[in-house]
Design an enzyme around this catalytic site. Structure first.
Site, PDB file in Angstrom:
ATOM      1  N   ASP A 195     -11.486  -3.054  11.888  1.00  0.00           N
ATOM      2  CA  ASP A 195     -10.737  -1.901  12.396  1.00  0.00           C
ATOM      3  C   ASP A 195     -11.683  -0.875  13.017  1.00  0.00           C
ATOM      4  O   ASP A 195     -11.231   0.107  13.595  1.00  0.00           O
ATOM      5  CB  ASP A 195      -9.897  -1.256  11.296  1.00  0.00           C
ATOM      6  CG  ASP A 195     -10.691  -0.895  10.042  1.00  0.00           C
ATOM      7  OD1 ASP A 195     -11.725  -1.540   9.789  1.00  0.00           O
ATOM      8  OD2 ASP A 195     -10.277   0.017   9.315  1.00  0.00           O
ATOM      9  N   HIS A 205      -3.051   3.329  -4.369  1.00  0.00           N
ATOM     10  CA  HIS A 205      -2.420   2.799  -3.147  1.00  0.00           C
ATOM     11  C   HIS A 205      -1.022   2.270  -3.464  1.00  0.00           C
ATOM     12  O   HIS A 205      -0.651   1.169  -3.048  1.00  0.00           O
ATOM     13  CB  HIS A 205      -3.282   1.698  -2.522  1.00  0.00           C
ATOM     14  CG  HIS A 205      -4.535   2.219  -1.883  1.00  0.00           C
ATOM     15  ND1 HIS A 205      -4.540   2.873  -0.666  1.00  0.00           N
ATOM     16  CD2 HIS A 205      -5.837   2.196  -2.301  1.00  0.00           C
ATOM     17  CE1 HIS A 205      -5.795   3.213  -0.355  1.00  0.00           C
ATOM     18  NE2 HIS A 205      -6.595   2.830  -1.336  1.00  0.00           N
ATOM     19  N   ASP A 242       0.871  -1.176   0.000  1.00  0.00           N
ATOM     20  CA  ASP A 242       0.000   0.000   0.000  1.00  0.00           C
ATOM     21  C   ASP A 242       0.905   1.222   0.000  1.00  0.00           C
ATOM     22  O   ASP A 242       2.119   1.109  -0.190  1.00  0.00           O
ATOM     23  CB  ASP A 242      -0.942  -0.020   1.206  1.00  0.00           C
ATOM     24  CG  ASP A 242      -2.296   0.603   0.890  1.00  0.00           C
ATOM     25  OD1 ASP A 242      -2.330   1.806   0.574  1.00  0.00           O
ATOM     26  OD2 ASP A 242      -3.316  -0.106   0.950  1.00  0.00           O
ATOM     27  N   GLU A 274     -10.185   3.077  -4.630  1.00  0.00           N
ATOM     28  CA  GLU A 274      -9.803   4.430  -4.209  1.00  0.00           C
ATOM     29  C   GLU A 274      -8.673   5.037  -5.044  1.00  0.00           C
ATOM     30  O   GLU A 274      -7.800   5.723  -4.518  1.00  0.00           O
ATOM     31  CB  GLU A 274      -9.407   4.431  -2.728  1.00  0.00           C
ATOM     32  CG  GLU A 274     -10.552   4.015  -1.803  1.00  0.00           C
ATOM     33  CD  GLU A 274     -10.149   4.013  -0.344  1.00  0.00           C
ATOM     34  OE1 GLU A 274     -10.991   4.320   0.511  1.00  0.00           O
ATOM     35  OE2 GLU A 274      -8.984   3.693  -0.043  1.00  0.00           O
ATOM     36  N   TRP A 317     -17.174  -3.954  -0.829  1.00  0.00           N
ATOM     37  CA  TRP A 317     -16.887  -3.390   0.490  1.00  0.00           C
ATOM     38  C   TRP A 317     -17.674  -2.123   0.793  1.00  0.00           C
ATOM     39  O   TRP A 317     -17.924  -1.805   1.951  1.00  0.00           O
ATOM     40  CB  TRP A 317     -15.393  -3.110   0.636  1.00  0.00           C
ATOM     41  CG  TRP A 317     -14.870  -1.950  -0.154  1.00  0.00           C
ATOM     42  CD1 TRP A 317     -14.547  -1.947  -1.479  1.00  0.00           C
ATOM     43  CD2 TRP A 317     -14.600  -0.626   0.326  1.00  0.00           C
ATOM     44  NE1 TRP A 317     -14.084  -0.698  -1.858  1.00  0.00           N
ATOM     45  CE2 TRP A 317     -14.104   0.130  -0.764  1.00  0.00           C
ATOM     46  CE3 TRP A 317     -14.710  -0.008   1.576  1.00  0.00           C
ATOM     47  CZ2 TRP A 317     -13.729   1.462  -0.653  1.00  0.00           C
ATOM     48  CZ3 TRP A 317     -14.339   1.337   1.686  1.00  0.00           C
ATOM     49  CH2 TRP A 317     -13.858   2.050   0.595  1.00  0.00           C
ATOM     50  N   TRP A 370      -7.852  -3.746   8.680  1.00  0.00           N
ATOM     51  CA  TRP A 370      -6.932  -2.686   8.254  1.00  0.00           C
ATOM     52  C   TRP A 370      -6.189  -2.185   9.486  1.00  0.00           C
ATOM     53  O   TRP A 370      -6.757  -2.084  10.569  1.00  0.00           O
ATOM     54  CB  TRP A 370      -7.702  -1.558   7.579  1.00  0.00           C
ATOM     55  CG  TRP A 370      -8.496  -2.005   6.388  1.00  0.00           C
ATOM     56  CD1 TRP A 370      -9.839  -2.219   6.325  1.00  0.00           C
ATOM     57  CD2 TRP A 370      -7.982  -2.324   5.092  1.00  0.00           C
ATOM     58  NE1 TRP A 370     -10.198  -2.650   5.071  1.00  0.00           N
ATOM     59  CE2 TRP A 370      -9.086  -2.719   4.293  1.00  0.00           C
ATOM     60  CE3 TRP A 370      -6.704  -2.311   4.527  1.00  0.00           C
ATOM     61  CZ2 TRP A 370      -8.937  -3.096   2.950  1.00  0.00           C
ATOM     62  CZ3 TRP A 370      -6.562  -2.681   3.197  1.00  0.00           C
ATOM     63  CH2 TRP A 370      -7.664  -3.063   2.427  1.00  0.00           C
TER      64      TRP A 370
END
Length: 789
Positions: free
Chosen positions: A446, A288, A213, A353, A419, A494
């Site tokens: 998380d 990422h 990432d 993202e 997600w 995460w």
């Protein structure tokens, strides 16, 4: 959000209005015998008697290809208790008594892949399975039938009782997974193995390994050594808040990080194989990717230079360039080595993202769009994913991506990991694509699992154990044929706010138990009562294993009610698991085993400082809940809203702002009332002319969640509810970019006046400012508790 409850209580024949937000209750039925296995088997019948396990117990089998599974159990027992049962290759007819016999039967009736039958008699245990995975899961069930203290090495006992049962079991879904992010924080090879053990114990069969990432590249790639020489390391800012860490300065050394060698990977893959866990590696693209671009900036649109990010930043516009053929050759080289290391059929490429702002202005990307006749950067991302899928398919593997890979058109054979809710998964299933459901609402471990003031810092959200248990991977909106494409689901861990193995355990347990049952057990077998009963033994086993699990299920939850006839105010206490021993005080001091036992709603006739906790055997087993209960002139009065609040952030509805319960720093705790872009206009009828000299309202600031303080707050009064007079206007002196998560009170004191109606006006900022990651998106305004004195 947890379950919203607005209900009428009948207490001593008097009607009360009760409004609060609590996780659904788990009711324990003590009278029913419990078979302490999680996830719950398809069928399980408790019989009379027990099997005595000891060092004299024999493990027997006849089929050579199951020797590995038999030895796995024998080695486990050796590790736990220092004794290793004799493992013999003998038919059952040659055995006397006190043995465990293992066998494969592909023709088993009433079974399926990974299914098994476990029968425990007084003199023998028989484990029969359709395949080797099923045999392994039968072994895991047998392990849970042993007493929890068996897990504690060094016991002086030499005999262990296992209850006689007949269990027939099989999974509901073929994909039962969990993801571990090792980029944001690096975890050792030893902990990764332990994590795989956790999955296997819960009959979860996919380990999604998030290997790279923006904050770190964690896998050795021989052809590109700088990925680990540079990309695996970042400047150490671990003593600073994740979201405000400064990037690496010139001359600073990057010292935090780590990576797995290819030998490490092979060792872990083999370790997982023996436990019937398939590892799915994730190599993020096109976004990422700052860690990779710090090592090889030529594959970006701008050419860099870049550093590995030490914390959370957004937006991150430095992503792989989709216009350069060299980018695809670079990624193909990486995936060749990845596929050589991981034998599973799935390769996860991320796809989420990706901020495509640089693609809009990059000459190479614009050229690519023209050559491929692509109308938008979304279609360019689709081109990127499709091109990578062709390469992955040509190597005999299947591509998985987060649901953003739907943008611009889905790659022909891609599997979607949904997600951002269920919608992406539904769209993919309806178009004939396989889906793995992992919505943030139920699967993001998380998130906080209790009130923020009782929990270590987390990324946000609220996901208590009871909500994880309610996870249903297959939406009702799908047809039976479409539903076949839902392979299952998974939890995601995460690690932005999870720096240590101990914290990873805390965020995982016991929620992994609820997730395993949501994915393994059939819907007709899922039952809160039964799960709660089995949880007691499960937590005892975690204690024996020295696992740092969260005890948030025992934290006390506070609700309020008011007698509409007498105007008496009540508080109600409970835990996620009810029938617990709750003790409380009203003077702000810490409760102990001698404090007042909670047995019924408590009458409160004046403001109080409530403290409460859960106890067992004279010891406190929860954290202490603190609530300031401020009774005031508007307590229990109905609030009328001119603009509608968001349905999922209702706080309990029309009494949410006058119920004496203050919201926490967790916007999802059920006490906040949220307004999306619109202003707040709330009017309270005090029912009679009342002397008023002070009005207070509280607002949440959490700009990382798109929640801003109001620009200003106006307080007004009225005698008739029609004509209002402004008595105070309070501006927000804090800058709109104030980043600290906080609760701000807008407190106004003025010359006392007599009035019947009070109105609160709060001005929403409207949209997220240009500097914000969500620039142009609708902004949230969150309010809780209006105090009138």
């Amino acid at each position: 959000m947890e379950l919203k409850i607005v209900r009428l209580l009948i207490l001593s024949g008097v009607m009360f209005l009760f409004s609060c937000s609590i996780p659904q209750k788990l009711i324990i039925k003590e009278s029913k015998p419990v078979i302490p296995v999680i996830p719950k088997p398809f069928t399980a019948e408790l019989k009379r008697g027990s099997f005595t396990f000891s060092g004299k117990t024999i493990f027997a089998f006849t089929q050579p290809d199951i020797k590995e599974e038999v030895n796995f159990l024998a080695d486990f027992i050796l590790k736990k208790q220092g004794i290793r049962p004799s493992v013999v290759k003998k038919p059952i007819s040659s055995l006397g008594g006190n043995f465990v016999f293992f066998t494969l039967n592909p023709e088993m009736r009433n079974s399926a892949a990974e299914g098994y039958r476990l029968e425990v008699k007084a003199d023998r245990i028989l484990i029969t399975a359709k395949d080797k995975a099923g045999l392994f899961y039968g072994i895991q069930t047998l392990r849970q039938l042993l007493p929890p203290e068996f897990e504690n090495p060094g016991s002086d006992r030499n005999e262990w009782q296992i209850p006689c049962v007949i269990i027939e079991d099989r999974p509901r879904y073929p994909w039962r997974g969990m993801m571990l992010d090792v980029s944001r924080h690096f975890f050792s090879k030893e902990f990764v193995k332990k994590f795989i053990d956790y999955l296997a114990f819960h009959k979860m069969n996919y380990f999604h390994w998030h290997l790279c990432d923006d904050q770190g590249w964690r896998i050795e790639i021989k052809k590109y050594p700088k990925l680990t020489e540079v990309g695996a390391w970042r400047v150490d800012r671990e003593d600073q808040p994740w979201r405000t860490r400064e990037e690496q300065k010139p001359g600073e050394k990057a010292t935090y990080g780590g990576f797995y060698t290819q030998d490490d990977i092979r060792e872990i893959v083999e370790y997982a194989r023996r436990r019937h866990v398939t590892i799915v590696p994730e190599i993020e693209m096109p976004g990422h990717t700052r860690a990779a671009l710090a090592a090889y900036p030529q594959f970006s649109c701008t050419g860099g230079p870049f550093t590995v990010l030490p914390g959370g930043y957004w937006p991150i516009r430095d992503i792989y360039c989709a216009g350069k053929d060299s980018t695809f050759l670079f990624l193909e080289d990486i995936l060749k080595e990845v596929m050589d290391l991981f034998p599973g059929k799935y390769i996860h490429i991320g796809g989420d993202e990706a901020d495509k702002a640089n693609w809009e202005i990059c000459p190479d990307c614009r050229r690519r769009m023209k050559e491929e006749n692509l109308a938008s950067v979304e279609e360019l991302q689709s081109y990127f994913i499709r091109r990578m899928e062709k390469f992955i398919n040509a190597n005999g593997r299947k591509l998985i991506g987060w649901d953003e890979i739907l943008q611009g058109g889905l790659a022909p054979r891609a599997t979607v990991m949904s997600w951002r809710g269920y919608e992406g998964g539904i769209e993919a299933a309806r178009s004939g694509h396989d889906v793995i459901m992992t919505p943030t609402s139920h699967c993001y471990f998380d998130y906080y699992q209790g009130p923020r003031d009782l929990e270590p810092e987390a990324i946000g959200g609220y996901l208590p154990l009871s909500k994880v248990y309610r996870f249903e991977p297959t939406p009702d909106s799908l047809t039976a044929e479409e539903a076949k494409h839902v392979l299952g689901g998974q939890a995601n861990l995460w690690t932005e706010f999870i720096p240590t193995p101990e914290q990873a355990e805390y965020m995982t347990f016991p929620r992994i138990a609820a997730m395993s049952e949501a994915l393994w057990s059939f819907e007709k077998n899922k039952d809160w009562d039964d799960f709660a009963a089995r949880l007691t033994s499960y937590l005892q086993r975690l204690d024996a294993l020295n696992i740092n699990y969260a005890r948030s299920v025992f934290n006390v939850i506070v609700g309020t009610s008011m007698n509409l006839k007498t105007k008496d105010f009540f508080i109600e206490l409970q835990t996620e698991i009810p029938d617990a021993e709750i003790r409380f005080r009203l003077d702000g001091l810490a409760p102990d085993a001698n404090s007042t036992l909670y047995e019924a709603p408590i009458v409160v006739r004046r403001s109080a400082e409530l403290t409460a906790a859960c106890f067992k055997n004279g010891k406190r087993i929860s954290k202490i809940t603190n609530k300031s209960l401020i009774l005031h002139k508007a307590t229990g009065k109905k609030v009328l809203f001119r603009n509608p609040y968001a349905e999922k952030y209702s706080g309990g509805g029309e009494y949410a702002l006058t119920n004496c319960l203050n919201g926490s720093l967790n916007f999802g705790d059920g006490n906040w009332v949220g307004f999306h872009q619109v202003d707040l206009e709330a009017t309270i009828d005090l029912k009679e002319p009342t002397i008023i000299g002070r009005i207070v309202s509280s607002y949440l600031n959490d700009i990382s969640s798109w929640i801003f303080l109001p620009r200003r707050v106006d307080y007004q009064i009225s005698d008739d509810g029609l004509e209002f007079k402004t008595v105070a206007v309070i501006g927000n002196e804090l800058p709109v970019n104030y980043s600290e998560r906080m609760i701000k009170k807008f407190d106004a004191t003025f010359q006392p006046v007599k009035s019947r109606y009070v109105r609160v006006l709060a001005k929403n900022v409207g949209v997220c400012p240009e500097w914000h990651p969500g620039a142009g998106d609708k902004a949230w305004l969150f309010i809780d508790e209006i105090i009138v004195e």
